[in-house]
Motif scaffolding. Structure first.
Motif, PDB file in Angstrom:
ATOM      1  N   MET A   1       0.852  -1.201   0.000  1.00  0.00           N
ATOM      2  CA  MET A   1       0.000   0.000   0.000  1.00  0.00           C
ATOM      3  C   MET A   1       0.890   1.254   0.000  1.00  0.00           C
ATOM      4  O   MET A   1       1.886   1.301   0.708  1.00  0.00           O
ATOM      5  CB  MET A   1      -0.884  -0.023   1.255  1.00  0.00           C
ATOM      6  CG  MET A   1      -1.984   0.980   1.236  1.00  0.00           C
ATOM      7  SD  MET A   1      -2.938   0.943   2.777  1.00  0.00           S
ATOM      8  CE  MET A   1      -3.910  -0.529   2.563  1.00  0.00           C
ATOM      9  N   MET A   2       0.538   2.257  -0.812  1.00  0.00           N
ATOM     10  CA  MET A   2       1.374   3.463  -0.887  1.00  0.00           C
ATOM     11  C   MET A   2       0.832   4.613  -0.031  1.00  0.00           C
ATOM     12  O   MET A   2       1.565   5.483   0.390  1.00  0.00           O
ATOM     13  CB  MET A   2       1.471   3.943  -2.351  1.00  0.00           C
ATOM     14  CG  MET A   2       2.260   3.027  -3.252  1.00  0.00           C
ATOM     15  SD  MET A   2       3.914   2.712  -2.613  1.00  0.00           S
ATOM     16  CE  MET A   2       4.664   4.312  -2.852  1.00  0.00           C
ATOM     17  N   SER A   3      -0.486   4.585   0.197  1.00  0.00           N
ATOM     18  CA  SER A   3      -1.083   5.711   0.911  1.00  0.00           C
ATOM     19  C   SER A   3      -2.313   5.233   1.690  1.00  0.00           C
ATOM     20  O   SER A   3      -3.029   4.341   1.224  1.00  0.00           O
ATOM     21  CB  SER A   3      -1.487   6.771  -0.119  1.00  0.00           C
ATOM     22  OG  SER A   3      -1.980   7.897   0.547  1.00  0.00           O
ATOM     23  N   VAL A   4      -2.531   5.809   2.848  1.00  0.00           N
ATOM     24  CA  VAL A   4      -3.708   5.434   3.636  1.00  0.00           C
ATOM     25  C   VAL A   4      -4.179   6.650   4.441  1.00  0.00           C
ATOM     26  O   VAL A   4      -3.359   7.463   4.885  1.00  0.00           O
ATOM     27  CB  VAL A   4      -3.391   4.228   4.562  1.00  0.00           C
ATOM     28  CG1 VAL A   4      -2.365   4.578   5.625  1.00  0.00           C
ATOM     29  CG2 VAL A   4      -4.636   3.680   5.230  1.00  0.00           C
ATOM     30  N   THR A   5      -5.495   6.771   4.587  1.00  0.00           N
ATOM     31  CA  THR A   5      -6.049   7.832   5.452  1.00  0.00           C
ATOM     32  C   THR A   5      -6.775   7.178   6.618  1.00  0.00           C
ATOM     33  O   THR A   5      -7.593   6.274   6.429  1.00  0.00           O
ATOM     34  CB  THR A   5      -7.006   8.754   4.668  1.00  0.00           C
ATOM     35  OG1 THR A   5      -6.264   9.369   3.609  1.00  0.00           O
ATOM     36  CG2 THR A   5      -7.570   9.853   5.556  1.00  0.00           C
ATOM     37  N   VAL A   6      -6.454   7.657   7.799  1.00  0.00           N
ATOM     38  CA  VAL A   6      -6.982   7.067   9.033  1.00  0.00           C
ATOM     39  C   VAL A   6      -7.542   8.207   9.882  1.00  0.00           C
ATOM     40  O   VAL A   6      -7.028   9.325   9.815  1.00  0.00           O
ATOM     41  CB  VAL A   6      -5.802   6.367   9.778  1.00  0.00           C
ATOM     42  CG1 VAL A   6      -6.198   5.938  11.158  1.00  0.00           C
ATOM     43  CG2 VAL A   6      -5.294   5.178   8.982  1.00  0.00           C
ATOM     44  N   VAL A  37      -5.403  11.552   9.453  1.00  0.00           N
ATOM     45  CA  VAL A  37      -4.000  11.541   9.041  1.00  0.00           C
ATOM     46  C   VAL A  37      -3.901  10.785   7.733  1.00  0.00           C
ATOM     47  O   VAL A  37      -4.422   9.664   7.622  1.00  0.00           O
ATOM     48  CB  VAL A  37      -3.132  10.821  10.101  1.00  0.00           C
ATOM     49  CG1 VAL A  37      -1.717  10.623   9.592  1.00  0.00           C
ATOM     50  CG2 VAL A  37      -3.098  11.609  11.395  1.00  0.00           C
ATOM     51  N   THR A  38      -3.263  11.387   6.718  1.00  0.00           N
ATOM     52  CA  THR A  38      -2.974  10.659   5.479  1.00  0.00           C
ATOM     53  C   THR A  38      -1.477  10.391   5.434  1.00  0.00           C
ATOM     54  O   THR A  38      -0.663  11.314   5.544  1.00  0.00           O
ATOM     55  CB  THR A  38      -3.412  11.470   4.242  1.00  0.00           C
ATOM     56  OG1 THR A  38      -4.817  11.694   4.353  1.00  0.00           O
ATOM     57  CG2 THR A  38      -3.119  10.723   2.946  1.00  0.00           C
ATOM     58  N   LEU A  39      -1.131   9.108   5.326  1.00  0.00           N
ATOM     59  CA  LEU A  39       0.273   8.692   5.285  1.00  0.00           C
ATOM     60  C   LEU A  39       0.587   8.193   3.887  1.00  0.00           C
ATOM     61  O   LEU A  39      -0.144   7.367   3.339  1.00  0.00           O
ATOM     62  CB  LEU A  39       0.509   7.550   6.269  1.00  0.00           C
ATOM     63  CG  LEU A  39       0.345   7.881   7.748  1.00  0.00           C
ATOM     64  CD1 LEU A  39       0.397   6.626   8.592  1.00  0.00           C
ATOM     65  CD2 LEU A  39       1.443   8.827   8.181  1.00  0.00           C
ATOM     66  N   THR A  40       1.680   8.687   3.325  1.00  0.00           N
ATOM     67  CA  THR A  40       2.074   8.270   1.971  1.00  0.00           C
ATOM     68  C   THR A  40       3.546   7.891   1.973  1.00  0.00           C
ATOM     69  O   THR A  40       4.378   8.640   2.506  1.00  0.00           O
ATOM     70  CB  THR A  40       1.848   9.430   0.964  1.00  0.00           C
ATOM     71  OG1 THR A  40       0.519   9.914   1.138  1.00  0.00           O
ATOM     72  CG2 THR A  40       2.035   8.968  -0.478  1.00  0.00           C
ATOM     73  N   GLN A  41       3.850   6.728   1.405  1.00  0.00           N
ATOM     74  CA  GLN A  41       5.260   6.325   1.274  1.00  0.00           C
ATOM     75  C   GLN A  41       5.879   7.059   0.107  1.00  0.00           C
ATOM     76  O   GLN A  41       5.249   7.199  -0.942  1.00  0.00           O
ATOM     77  CB  GLN A  41       5.341   4.831   0.958  1.00  0.00           C
ATOM     78  CG  GLN A  41       5.158   3.935   2.145  1.00  0.00           C
ATOM     79  CD  GLN A  41       5.544   2.514   1.791  1.00  0.00           C
ATOM     80  OE1 GLN A  41       6.706   2.226   1.551  1.00  0.00           O
ATOM     81  NE2 GLN A  41       4.549   1.644   1.739  1.00  0.00           N
ATOM     82  N   ARG A 326      -9.986   4.376  12.874  1.00  0.00           N
ATOM     83  CA  ARG A 326     -10.450   3.566  11.738  1.00  0.00           C
ATOM     84  C   ARG A 326      -9.909   4.129  10.434  1.00  0.00           C
ATOM     85  O   ARG A 326      -9.498   5.309  10.366  1.00  0.00           O
ATOM     86  CB  ARG A 326     -11.981   3.532  11.690  1.00  0.00           C
ATOM     87  CG  ARG A 326     -12.559   4.892  11.407  1.00  0.00           C
ATOM     88  CD  ARG A 326     -14.084   4.892  11.310  1.00  0.00           C
ATOM     89  NE  ARG A 326     -14.550   6.233  10.972  1.00  0.00           N
ATOM     90  CZ  ARG A 326     -15.735   6.706  11.269  1.00  0.00           C
ATOM     91  NH1 ARG A 326     -16.626   5.970  11.909  1.00  0.00           N
ATOM     92  NH2 ARG A 326     -16.084   7.936  10.898  1.00  0.00           N
ATOM     93  N   ILE A 327      -9.955   3.280   9.407  1.00  0.00           N
ATOM     94  CA  ILE A 327      -9.560   3.729   8.071  1.00  0.00           C
ATOM     95  C   ILE A 327     -10.666   4.580   7.487  1.00  0.00           C
ATOM     96  O   ILE A 327     -11.846   4.289   7.697  1.00  0.00           O
ATOM     97  CB  ILE A 327      -9.315   2.511   7.164  1.00  0.00           C
ATOM     98  CG1 ILE A 327      -8.175   1.697   7.754  1.00  0.00           C
ATOM     99  CG2 ILE A 327      -9.067   2.913   5.729  1.00  0.00           C
ATOM    100  CD1 ILE A 327      -7.290   1.020   6.796  1.00  0.00           C
ATOM    101  N   GLU A 328     -10.291   5.634   6.795  1.00  0.00           N
ATOM    102  CA  GLU A 328     -11.288   6.467   6.102  1.00  0.00           C
ATOM    103  C   GLU A 328     -11.272   6.068   4.632  1.00  0.00           C
ATOM    104  O   GLU A 328     -10.212   5.943   4.043  1.00  0.00           O
ATOM    105  CB  GLU A 328     -10.905   7.943   6.199  1.00  0.00           C
ATOM    106  CG  GLU A 328     -10.990   8.519   7.575  1.00  0.00           C
ATOM    107  CD  GLU A 328     -12.425   8.787   8.001  1.00  0.00           C
ATOM    108  OE1 GLU A 328     -13.132   9.512   7.275  1.00  0.00           O
ATOM    109  OE2 GLU A 328     -12.831   8.276   9.061  1.00  0.00           O
ATOM    110  N   VAL A 329     -12.465   5.919   4.073  1.00  0.00           N
ATOM    111  CA  VAL A 329     -12.475   5.562   2.639  1.00  0.00           C
ATOM    112  C   VAL A 329     -12.849   6.760   1.788  1.00  0.00           C
ATOM    113  O   VAL A 329     -13.336   7.753   2.272  1.00  0.00           O
ATOM    114  CB  VAL A 329     -13.443   4.381   2.351  1.00  0.00           C
ATOM    115  CG1 VAL A 329     -12.760   3.085   2.733  1.00  0.00           C
ATOM    116  CG2 VAL A 329     -14.740   4.559   3.083  1.00  0.00           C
TER     117      VAL A 329
END
Ligand code: MEV
Length: 329
Positions: A1-6, A37-41, A326-329
């Motif tokens: 996964m490259m990016s996730v918003t939580v 928080v959005t995390l991106t590699q 939780r994860i935000e979609v």
């Protein structure tokens, strides 16, 4: 996964603040004001991996530091402290080599006292777990979160973090092993009101600790009474006995007043709410400012809200008992 918003929720203390610091217990509820928080590699070919932060709520824009410097350090301070601390704790469990971009966005600023530090810690660690494919349990997340908070502020019962991680309304015992018990309640008839003053939690925890050291024979019984109030409050929440819960909130406010953490603004809001028909009202959290909470029936709610506003209180449009991280979609 490259990016996730939580996202993770803020919190309010129903009962037991301060007492929980001394190995006691408390009741906290998560609120539906959330921090995202959005995390991106990032793979950077021309330079060593960096930690980059855009967090407008704490005035950080295009902030960057080499990742190695973060993971080699132990103590953190300043506006990036909690984010850096989470990266360093996570790295100890799961070293990674990519750059990382962190972007935050919040429904509530750091000023309301809703637990923005714990929300950022819960969201950061959950997001890192997802980004690097580690299926962290909530218990693991909580333990890592405590480590991350301790690295920054050296104190903290973990109650705010329990609300951010688990959500809902929780009974939290700050003992070994820690006990985090969700309370079965669909909703809480509470109104939250901001007193207009920002409190410095760590200072107030320190102030109460000093008082405790100076007058142990007097302060220990105050803390013991707070703990008895929490136990009775747990039964009141579980049986939805709002009159009883209101009574207990009033007692807890009185005990917090005795510890010296009440303010003119908080006391005014609390007393006015009671005088126009609330079941109970108290300050929430460390004291010295931030929010008060008022337990009130649907029938009395409008007049309580009006009275709070007339006194200069900022009534917050928030609901209690919100979901945890939780994860935000
Ligand atoms: C602050 O939100 C609540 C306190 O009980 C401190 C803590 O639990 O760490 C005063």
């Amino acid at each position: 996964m490259m990016s996730v918003t939580v996202s993770a929720p803020g919190k309010l203390f129903l009962l037991g603040e301060h007492a929980v610091v001394y190995g006691g217990q408390c009741i906290v509820t998560a609120v539906n004001a959330r921090l995202r928080v959005t995390l991106t590699q990032h793979s950077e070919t021309d330079q060593a991996p960096r930690l980059m932060i855009d967090a407008p709520d704490v005035d950080l824009e295009e902030w960057a530091v080499p990742l190695q410097r973060v993971v080699d350090r132990g103590g953190f301070s300043g506006p990036s402290a909690f984010i850096e601390s989470c990266v360093s704790v996570f790295y100890r469990y799961h070293p990674f080599v990519s750059g990382l971009h962190v972007e935050t966005n919040s429904d509530f600023g750091a000023t309301l006292g809703l637990g923005s530090s714990s929300a950022i810690v819960a969201a950061m660690l959950y997001g890192l777990g997802e980004l690097f494919d580690m299926q962290l349990t909530r218990d693991e997340l909580f333990e890592m979160g405590i480590e991350a908070i301790q690295q920054v502020q050296k104190t903290g019962s973990g109650a705010d973090l329990a609300a951010a991680v688990y959500g809902g309304t929780v009974y939290y015992a700050n003992q070994q092993p820690r006990q985090i018990t969700p309370l079965e309640v669909e909703s809480l008839p509470l109104v939250a009101v901001y007193s207009g003053e920002k409190a410095g939690t760590v200072n107030y925890v320190r102030q109460v600790r000093t008082l405790h050291e100076q007058l142990p024979d007097i302060i220990n019984p105050v803390i013991d009474t707070m703990l008895a109030v929490v136990e009775a409050g747990r039964t009141a929440v579980e049986s939805r006995d709002w009159e009883q819960l209101g009574r207990l909130m009033n007692i807890q406010h009185g005990l917090l007043h005795a510890l010296g953490v009440d303010t003119v603004a908080l006391a005014t809001l609390v007393l006015i709410a009671r005088s126009v028909g609330a079941w109970g009202a108290k300050l929430s959290g460390a004291g010295g400012g931030d929010c008060a909470i008022v337990l009130v029936s649907d029938e009395q709610r409008a007049q309580v809200v009006e009275a709070l506003r007339d006194m200069g209180g900022e009534v917050l449009e928030i609901e209690m008992n919100a979901p945890g991280v939780r994860i935000e979609v």
